[in-house]
Design an enzyme around this catalytic site. Structure first.
Site, PDB file in Angstrom:
ATOM      1  N   SER A 199       0.810  -1.219   0.000  1.00 18.26           N
ATOM      2  CA  SER A 199       0.000   0.000   0.000  1.00 18.26           C
ATOM      3  C   SER A 199       0.845   1.271   0.000  1.00 18.26           C
ATOM      4  O   SER A 199       0.389   2.321  -0.473  1.00 18.26           O
ATOM      5  CB  SER A 199      -0.925   0.012   1.224  1.00 18.26           C
ATOM      6  OG  SER A 199      -0.183  -0.133   2.427  1.00 18.26           O
TER       7      SER A 199
ATOM      8  N   ASP B  43      -4.572   6.903  10.143  1.00 22.15           N
ATOM      9  CA  ASP B  43      -4.199   5.573  10.662  1.00 22.15           C
ATOM     10  C   ASP B  43      -2.806   5.559  11.268  1.00 22.15           C
ATOM     11  O   ASP B  43      -2.391   4.572  11.883  1.00 22.15           O
ATOM     12  CB  ASP B  43      -4.317   4.504   9.572  1.00 22.15           C
ATOM     13  CG  ASP B  43      -3.368   4.724   8.387  1.00 22.15           C
ATOM     14  OD1 ASP B  43      -2.449   5.564   8.478  1.00 22.15           O
ATOM     15  OD2 ASP B  43      -3.559   4.042   7.359  1.00 22.15           O
TER      16      ASP B  43
ATOM     17  N   HIS C   6       0.153   5.306   6.931  1.00 23.09           N
ATOM     18  CA  HIS C   6       0.301   5.619   5.507  1.00 23.09           C
ATOM     19  C   HIS C   6       0.527   7.114   5.266  1.00 23.09           C
ATOM     20  O   HIS C   6      -0.103   7.949   5.922  1.00 23.09           O
ATOM     21  CB  HIS C   6      -0.938   5.160   4.735  1.00 23.09           C
ATOM     22  CG  HIS C   6      -1.121   3.681   4.740  1.00 23.09           C
ATOM     23  ND1 HIS C   6      -1.863   3.019   5.708  1.00 23.09           N
ATOM     24  CD2 HIS C   6      -0.630   2.733   3.911  1.00 23.09           C
ATOM     25  CE1 HIS C   6      -1.829   1.722   5.460  1.00 23.09           C
ATOM     26  NE2 HIS C   6      -1.087   1.515   4.378  1.00 23.09           N
TER      27      HIS C   6
END
Length: 211
Positions: free
Chosen positions: A33, A179, A182
């Site tokens: 990701s 979060d 990221h």
């Protein structure tokens, strides 16, 4: 009419004598990701920002986004051949974060990365291996072994090493998503700025391999 044909043939001969324009250097960014651009617009993802930065520095490149959110080193290995399907001149490998977050054995992650980088080396493709910092709550032995494997694999296969893909990103609302893991678009820009010299080293190797 004869004059036109003569001029046309002369121009055709001149064009034929010119060297063919080289195809852009194709860099595959194989990752999770962090490469894919989790929760970011497409233009903000790492491969897109990296390509723009390289072009701004005069490099004729295409950076292909082969990032898959949630991918582990095993996932990257399983789709390696498929990801290379359209060809590549060099590869950036950014994998391992999800292995560490899940507490998967270091030995397994290392074996997968060894196979990925080794397979690319066998194909004659220059590799940039990007490491990642393991969560500190995994314990000192796990952290040390996990982070050491990147340097050792890079040395074993003569790959370019970038020790920590997320190096230099401050933990702020501007640079990291809620979060806490990221990067935002601005955070990705910091990654690109940090890794750029290593990618240019990768490009130099790929250019030499092209001959």
């Amino acid at each position: 009419m004869i004059r036109f044909v003569t001029v046309f043939l002369a121009m055709a001969g001149l064009l034929a004598a010119l060297p063919a324009r080289a195809e852009p250097l194709r860099i595959l960014a194989l990752g999770d990701s962090l490469t894919a651009g989790y929760q970011l617009p497409p233009e903000a993802a790492f491969p897109v920002q990296l390509e723009a930065a390289l072009k701004a520095r005069g490099h004729d490149v295409v950076v292909v986004n082969a990032g898959v959110s949630g991918d582990t080193t095993a996932g990257g290995l399983s789709r390696l051949d498929w990801s290379l399907g359209e060809g590549a001149d060099a590869v950036i490998v950014e994998l391992g974060a999800n292995d560490a977050l899940r507490g998967l054995p270091v030995a397994s992650a290392r074996a997968n990365l060894e196979r990925i980088v080794g397979s690319l080396a066998e194909r004659g493709l220059p590799v940039l291996l990007a490491g990642i910092a393991a969560p500190r709550n995994m314990g000192e032995d796990y952290v040390a072994g996990f982070e050491r494997m990147y340097a050792e694999i890079a040395a074993d296969h003569d790959a370019v090493l970038y020790p920590n893909f997320l190096a230099g990103i401050p933990i702020t609302a501007e640079t990291v998503l809620p979060d806490g893991i990221h990067p935002t678009q601005k955070g990705v820009a910091i990654i690109v700025e940090g890794i750029l010299p290593k990618v240019e080293e990768l490009i130099a190797r790929a250019g030499a391999a092209r001959g």
